[in-house]
Design a protein around this motif. Structure first.
Motif, PDB file in Angstrom:
ATOM      1  N   HIS A 286       0.656  -1.114  -0.023  1.00 28.45           N
ATOM      2  CA  HIS A 286      -0.088   0.004  -0.094  1.00 28.45           C
ATOM      3  C   HIS A 286       0.953   1.272  -0.125  1.00 28.45           C
ATOM      4  O   HIS A 286       1.532   1.401   0.842  1.00 28.45           O
ATOM      5  CB  HIS A 286      -0.862   0.162   1.338  1.00 28.45           C
ATOM      6  N   ASN A 287       0.974   2.046  -1.214  1.00 22.24           N
ATOM      7  CA  ASN A 287       1.710   3.200  -1.178  1.00 22.24           C
ATOM      8  C   ASN A 287       2.939   3.158  -0.671  1.00 22.24           C
ATOM      9  O   ASN A 287       3.395   3.908   0.052  1.00 22.24           O
ATOM     10  CB  ASN A 287       0.889   4.373  -0.275  1.00 22.24           C
ATOM     11  N   VAL A 288       3.601   2.286  -1.255  1.00 18.68           N
ATOM     12  CA  VAL A 288       4.887   1.809  -0.723  1.00 18.68           C
ATOM     13  C   VAL A 288       5.855   3.005  -1.490  1.00 18.68           C
ATOM     14  O   VAL A 288       6.025   2.854  -2.727  1.00 18.68           O
ATOM     15  CB  VAL A 288       5.454   0.438  -0.867  1.00 18.68           C
ATOM     16  N   THR A 289       6.673   3.718  -0.690  1.00 16.81           N
ATOM     17  CA  THR A 289       7.751   4.679  -1.100  1.00 16.81           C
ATOM     18  C   THR A 289       9.307   4.334  -0.338  1.00 16.81           C
ATOM     19  O   THR A 289       9.232   3.865   0.649  1.00 16.81           O
ATOM     20  CB  THR A 289       7.474   6.162  -0.854  1.00 16.81           C
ATOM     21  N   LYS A 290      10.236   4.221  -1.437  1.00 17.20           N
ATOM     22  CA  LYS A 290      11.436   3.882  -0.763  1.00 17.20           C
ATOM     23  C   LYS A 290      12.423   4.954  -1.099  1.00 17.20           C
ATOM     24  O   LYS A 290      12.684   5.236  -2.354  1.00 17.20           O
ATOM     25  CB  LYS A 290      11.943   2.480  -1.365  1.00 17.20           C
ATOM     26  N   ASN A 291      13.235   5.393  -0.335  1.00 18.80           N
ATOM     27  CA  ASN A 291      14.138   6.519  -0.424  1.00 18.80           C
ATOM     28  C   ASN A 291      15.513   5.680  -0.066  1.00 18.80           C
ATOM     29  O   ASN A 291      15.862   5.077   1.290  1.00 18.80           O
ATOM     30  CB  ASN A 291      14.085   7.819   0.094  1.00 18.80           C
ATOM     31  N   TYR A 292      16.505   6.071  -0.812  1.00 21.60           N
ATOM     32  CA  TYR A 292      17.928   5.841  -0.486  1.00 21.60           C
ATOM     33  C   TYR A 292      18.486   7.120   0.081  1.00 21.60           C
ATOM     34  O   TYR A 292      18.880   7.692  -1.168  1.00 21.60           O
ATOM     35  CB  TYR A 292      18.633   5.274  -1.442  1.00 21.60           C
ATOM     36  N   GLY A 293      18.446   7.479   1.195  1.00 20.59           N
ATOM     37  CA  GLY A 293      18.887   9.032   1.486  1.00 20.59           C
ATOM     38  C   GLY A 293      17.947   9.878   0.974  1.00 20.59           C
ATOM     39  O   GLY A 293      16.742   9.891   0.778  1.00 20.59           O
ATOM     40  N   THR A 294      18.582  10.790   0.172  1.00 19.00           N
ATOM     41  CA  THR A 294      17.646  11.706  -0.704  1.00 19.00           C
ATOM     42  C   THR A 294      17.205  11.169  -1.762  1.00 19.00           C
ATOM     43  O   THR A 294      16.360  12.141  -2.635  1.00 19.00           O
ATOM     44  CB  THR A 294      18.465  13.020  -0.820  1.00 19.00           C
ATOM     45  N   PHE A 295      17.752  10.096  -2.579  1.00 18.20           N
ATOM     46  CA  PHE A 295      17.287   9.556  -3.706  1.00 18.20           C
ATOM     47  C   PHE A 295      15.870   8.666  -3.641  1.00 18.20           C
ATOM     48  O   PHE A 295      16.107   7.802  -2.689  1.00 18.20           O
ATOM     49  CB  PHE A 295      18.639   8.705  -4.352  1.00 18.20           C
ATOM     50  N   GLU A 296      15.261   8.974  -4.167  1.00 20.37           N
ATOM     51  CA  GLU A 296      13.716   8.270  -4.436  1.00 20.37           C
ATOM     52  C   GLU A 296      13.788   6.959  -5.413  1.00 20.37           C
ATOM     53  O   GLU A 296      13.821   7.468  -6.692  1.00 20.37           O
ATOM     54  CB  GLU A 296      12.623   9.266  -4.561  1.00 20.37           C
ATOM     55  N   ALA A 297      13.604   5.853  -5.026  1.00 19.43           N
ATOM     56  CA  ALA A 297      13.897   4.791  -5.873  1.00 19.43           C
ATOM     57  C   ALA A 297      12.474   4.184  -6.325  1.00 19.43           C
ATOM     58  O   ALA A 297      12.331   3.879  -7.532  1.00 19.43           O
ATOM     59  CB  ALA A 297      14.547   3.677  -5.078  1.00 19.43           C
ATOM     60  N   LEU A 298      11.658   4.475  -5.380  1.00 22.53           N
ATOM     61  CA  LEU A 298      10.312   3.987  -5.732  1.00 22.53           C
ATOM     62  C   LEU A 298       9.070   4.886  -4.999  1.00 22.53           C
ATOM     63  O   LEU A 298       9.252   5.397  -4.123  1.00 22.53           O
ATOM     64  CB  LEU A 298       9.910   2.583  -5.374  1.00 22.53           C
ATOM     65  N   ARG A 299       8.243   5.131  -5.710  1.00 18.03           N
ATOM     66  CA  ARG A 299       7.056   6.065  -5.118  1.00 18.03           C
ATOM     67  C   ARG A 299       5.689   5.582  -5.260  1.00 18.03           C
ATOM     68  O   ARG A 299       5.002   5.180  -6.328  1.00 18.03           O
ATOM     69  CB  ARG A 299       7.082   7.486  -5.885  1.00 18.03           C
TER      70      ARG A 299
ATOM     71  N   LYS B  39      13.628  -6.689  -2.449  1.00 18.47           N
ATOM     72  CA  LYS B  39      14.538  -6.818  -1.338  1.00 18.47           C
ATOM     73  C   LYS B  39      13.451  -6.272  -0.032  1.00 18.47           C
ATOM     74  O   LYS B  39      13.553  -6.707   1.246  1.00 18.47           O
ATOM     75  CB  LYS B  39      15.829  -5.478  -1.295  1.00 18.47           C
ATOM     76  N   MET B  40      12.592  -5.308  -0.473  1.00 17.13           N
ATOM     77  CA  MET B  40      11.447  -5.057   0.564  1.00 17.13           C
ATOM     78  C   MET B  40      10.617  -5.897   0.782  1.00 17.13           C
ATOM     79  O   MET B  40      10.327  -6.374   1.956  1.00 17.13           O
ATOM     80  CB  MET B  40      10.620  -3.709   0.067  1.00 17.13           C
ATOM     81  N   LEU B  41      10.271  -6.818  -0.242  1.00 16.71           N
ATOM     82  CA  LEU B  41       9.561  -8.139  -0.113  1.00 16.71           C
ATOM     83  C   LEU B  41      10.129  -9.162   0.469  1.00 16.71           C
ATOM     84  O   LEU B  41       9.523  -9.944   1.351  1.00 16.71           O
ATOM     85  CB  LEU B  41       8.953  -8.574  -1.724  1.00 16.71           C
ATOM     86  N   ALA B  42      11.425  -9.062   0.664  1.00 16.29           N
ATOM     87  CA  ALA B  42      12.252 -10.219   1.295  1.00 16.29           C
ATOM     88  C   ALA B  42      12.476  -9.642   2.870  1.00 16.29           C
ATOM     89  O   ALA B  42      13.462 -10.312   3.365  1.00 16.29           O
ATOM     90  CB  ALA B  42      13.331 -10.636   0.648  1.00 16.29           C
ATOM     91  N   THR B  43      11.923  -8.509   3.397  1.00 16.94           N
ATOM     92  CA  THR B  43      12.482  -7.743   4.642  1.00 16.94           C
ATOM     93  C   THR B  43      13.855  -7.438   4.761  1.00 16.94           C
ATOM     94  O   THR B  43      14.424  -7.322   5.765  1.00 16.94           O
ATOM     95  CB  THR B  43      11.950  -8.588   5.654  1.00 16.94           C
ATOM     96  N   LEU B  44      14.529  -7.337   3.662  1.00 11.75           N
ATOM     97  CA  LEU B  44      15.996  -6.968   3.767  1.00 11.75           C
ATOM     98  C   LEU B  44      16.294  -5.439   3.895  1.00 11.75           C
ATOM     99  O   LEU B  44      17.017  -4.950   4.511  1.00 11.75           O
ATOM    100  CB  LEU B  44      16.801  -7.517   2.585  1.00 11.75           C
ATOM    101  N   ILE B  45      15.398  -4.498   3.093  1.00 14.32           N
ATOM    102  CA  ILE B  45      15.308  -3.144   3.472  1.00 14.32           C
ATOM    103  C   ILE B  45      13.786  -2.788   3.684  1.00 14.32           C
ATOM    104  O   ILE B  45      12.843  -3.816   3.619  1.00 14.32           O
ATOM    105  CB  ILE B  45      15.891  -2.490   2.154  1.00 14.32           C
ATOM    106  N   PHE B  46      13.433  -1.564   4.141  1.00 12.24           N
ATOM    107  CA  PHE B  46      12.386  -1.473   4.617  1.00 12.24           C
ATOM    108  C   PHE B  46      11.673  -0.200   3.762  1.00 12.24           C
ATOM    109  O   PHE B  46      12.240   0.831   3.577  1.00 12.24           O
ATOM    110  CB  PHE B  46      11.991  -1.097   6.229  1.00 12.24           C
ATOM    111  N   PRO B  47      10.458  -0.088   3.759  1.00 12.06           N
ATOM    112  CA  PRO B  47       9.700   0.948   2.949  1.00 12.06           C
ATOM    113  C   PRO B  47      10.130   2.353   3.707  1.00 12.06           C
ATOM    114  O   PRO B  47       9.707   2.350   5.071  1.00 12.06           O
ATOM    115  CB  PRO B  47       8.261   0.839   2.961  1.00 12.06           C
ATOM    116  N   THR B  48      10.161   3.343   3.067  1.00 10.32           N
ATOM    117  CA  THR B  48      10.357   4.535   3.757  1.00 10.32           C
ATOM    118  C   THR B  48       9.054   4.956   4.317  1.00 10.32           C
ATOM    119  O   THR B  48       8.688   5.570   5.440  1.00 10.32           O
ATOM    120  CB  THR B  48      11.027   5.534   2.918  1.00 10.32           C
ATOM    121  N   ARG B  49       8.129   4.930   3.505  1.00  7.50           N
ATOM    122  CA  ARG B  49       6.505   5.206   3.634  1.00  7.50           C
ATOM    123  C   ARG B  49       5.848   3.994   3.261  1.00  7.50           C
ATOM    124  O   ARG B  49       6.301   3.303   2.280  1.00  7.50           O
ATOM    125  CB  ARG B  49       6.158   6.447   3.127  1.00  7.50           C
TER     126      ARG B  49
END
Ligand SMILES: Nc1ncnc2c1ncn2[C@@H]1O[C@H](COP(=O)(O)OP(=O)(O)OP(=O)(O)O)[C@@H](O)[C@H]1O
Ligand SMILES: [Mg+2]
Lengths: 290, 244
Positions: A5-18, A44-54
């Motif tokens: 649901h509305n997953v956004t992933k940032n690496y620092g200031t870089f937005e990879a998915l919105r 990787k988010m689905l594998a719980t290796l990294i986490f959604p920013t939102r």
């Protein structure tokens, strides 16, 4: 069921998915996108290796991270860069992974034997992996993802390094597996998808731009793909997709929105309509990307 | 909980409520030790130390080095040697195995297994520190001349060991790079070897003047904090995981 649901992933200031929103039910989902689009990030988010920013990722309504080991138990995962132990045989290696996946000893023995058979490594099952080719290692990786009979199978570029015969074997394996589970795989190899995927997910500019059956995606270009032996026509009328040699002539495949590119064809040259395929859609969609 | 509330609830309702709560996956909190024991039982010792064979060889070398240094050093430098040597076995083995784990792409994959690599690492830390504590206590006792010196050297050695272990495991918990462990080890050794080189006999005198109560206290506090760090690794979830 797995849902984002509305997953956004940032690496620092870089937005990879919105604002990615997706629902997965049993079937095969192919993530089709160019390098750097965010496929691995999503996986990787689905594998719980990294986490959604939102946003949140839920398995049957529960947060996947909160589920912890219960979620990892239903997960089979093949990373894009698959590491392995050079000094161990595939059998030792798979038995070890079965142990950390908490598969019972007896079940593990049986399962490892079956899987080595499935990926065609039975006759090298007890050889050290040091001498394995890239494709053989990749097959060990595919086998490892299946050890715990996962309900959710996530494979990051599973066919990288596989020869055509092994790719066919892999596709058959995936279609057998997909009956009662969710399979999510990323790839750039269009032929991997055309035969097995029920859903194609395309990512562009941080967003999901398509999530539909391959036939539906292909129909986007219905009536717009042409071939010609007159290179000038292709250039004039639209976007050139591919070129190939046939009987000494160069056949150019192109997309044109004009209903009749024949009109601009030189006398004696031919232009004919062709059925679009996924590769056309891929090249057309990502035409502006480096 | 009032009388009325109790009277107002039918037994079946209460049973159903409890069943519901259990269904929802509420589990009784398990202590770190029980958790460790469960993992040890289910995973097996062999799998906890999978592919760490080289570190056995290395630890042999380290133990020999520790024996040579602690027993060979002149009596005038005994405290300095004890402090510098005690963490040697632990730090080299842990840094080595953890660097190897982190350097391979297997780390991520193992993090998605039922027993995560971080949980397995916690068990390894517990095992290494127990062995290292025994070796340290033995060597300190052997090198001491007389019972009084045993009582000062053993707690001093253990304080150095657990202090190092605590700092190293904290480094491990909050970093992801394979080099973090190597950097830690080099810095730690440089400090404890550099100090006597820099301060000479004053350093030895300072260590010798520490009283047993103080060193025992440090050893115990660091050991408890170490166990706490291991417990955190064992039940790590989102907030503890280092983003890649
Ligand atoms: N750890 C990171 N820190 C910063 N940026 C990152 C990180 N990982 C990925 N990125 C960036 O996020 C974007 C998406 O990367 P990702 O690896 O998800 O792409 P991909 O679709 O898997 O590509 P490929 O087909 O090459 O595997 C890229 O622009 C990449 O540079
Ligand atoms: Mg990728």
């Amino acid at each position: 069921m797995l849902s984002l649901h509305n997953v956004t992933k940032n690496y620092g200031t870089f937005e990879a998915l919105r604002n990615v929103t997706l629902d997965f039910t049993p079937g095969v989902y192919a993530l089709l996108a160019p390098n750097g689009a965010g496929k691995t990030t999503l996986i990787k988010m689905l594998a719980t290796l990294i986490f959604p920013t939102r946003g949140e990722i839920l398995w049957n309504g529960d947060d996947i991270v909160a589920l912890g080991a219960a979620y990892r138990d239903i997960l089979g995962y093949l990373p894009q860069d698959f590491g392995y132990y050079k000094n161990h045989s595939p059998r030792q290696f798979l038995l070890y992974l079965a142990a950390i996946k908490a598969v019972g000893r007896e079940t593990a023995k049986r399962r490892v034997g079956e899987l080595l058979e499935t990926v065609g490594l039975a006759d090298v099952a007890d050889k050290k992996m040091r001498a394995f080719s890239g494709g053989m290692v990749q097959r060990v990786g595919i086998a490892q993802a299946l050890l715990n009979e996962p309900q959710l199978l996530i494979l990051d570029e599973p066919t990288a390094g596989l020869d055509p015969k092994e790719r066919v074997r892999f596709r058959n394996l995936i279609s057998t597996l997909s009956k009662d589970r969710i399979v999510i795989l990323s790839t750039h190899i269009v032929s991997d998808i055309e035969t097995v995927a029920n859903h194609v997910i395309m990512v562009q500019d941080r967003h999901i731009i398509a999530n539909a059956a391959p036939a539906q995606i292909v129909s986007l270009l219905e009536g717009r793909v042409w071939e010609t032996d007159d290179m000038a026509v292709a250039g004039k009328s639209g976007l050139v997709l591919t070129e190939r040699q046939e009987n000494g002539a160069t056949i150019t495949r192109f997309v044109s929105d004009s209903t009749a590119p024949q009109m601009v064809s030189a006398p004696g040259r031919r232009v004919w309509p062709v059925a679009p395929n996924l590769e056309d859609v891929f090249l057309h969609t990502y035409r502006d990307e480096a | 909980m009032s009388e009325n509330w109790q009277l107002g609830v039918e037994p079946e309702v209460k049973d159903r409520a409890i069943a519901h709560i259990l269904d929802e996956g509420l589990v009784h909190p398990v202590s770190a030790w029980e958790r460790a024991r469960t993992i040890q039982r289910e995973l097996g010792t062999k799998n906890i130390f999978f592919d760490t064979a080289w570190s056995l060889i290395f630890s042999g070398v380290m133990v020999v080095a520790m024996i040579v240094i602690t027993l060979g050093v002149p009596a005038a430098w005994r405290h300095t040697a004890t402090v510098a040597c005690a963490p040697l076995l632990f730090t080299v083995i842990l840094a080595g195995t953890e660097m190897l784990e982190r350097a391979t792409a297997m780390y991520d994959l193992k993090q998605t297994a039922h027993f995560t690599i971080r949980q397995v690492t916690a068990l390894r830390v517990m095992a290494y520190s127990l062995v290292a504590a025994v070796v340290t206590a033995l060597l300190a006792s052997l090198s001491a001349t007389g019972a009084a010196e045993v009582l000062t050297l053993v707690p001093l050695g253990l304080a150095a060991l657990f202090g190092c272990a605590l700092a190293e495991v904290s480094t491990l918990r909050f970093t992801r790079s394979p080099w973090a462990m190597a950097v830690f080890t080099v810095v730690w050794m440089a400090v404890w070897i550099g100090a006597p080189v820099r301060f000479g006999e004053a350093w030895e005198a300072c260590l010798a003047s520490l009283n047993t109560a103080l060193t025992s206290g440090i050893a115990i506090i660091c050991a408890v904090a170490l166990v706490w760090q291991c417990a955190a690794l064992l039940k790590e979830s989102r907030t503890h995981v280092i983003p890649a």
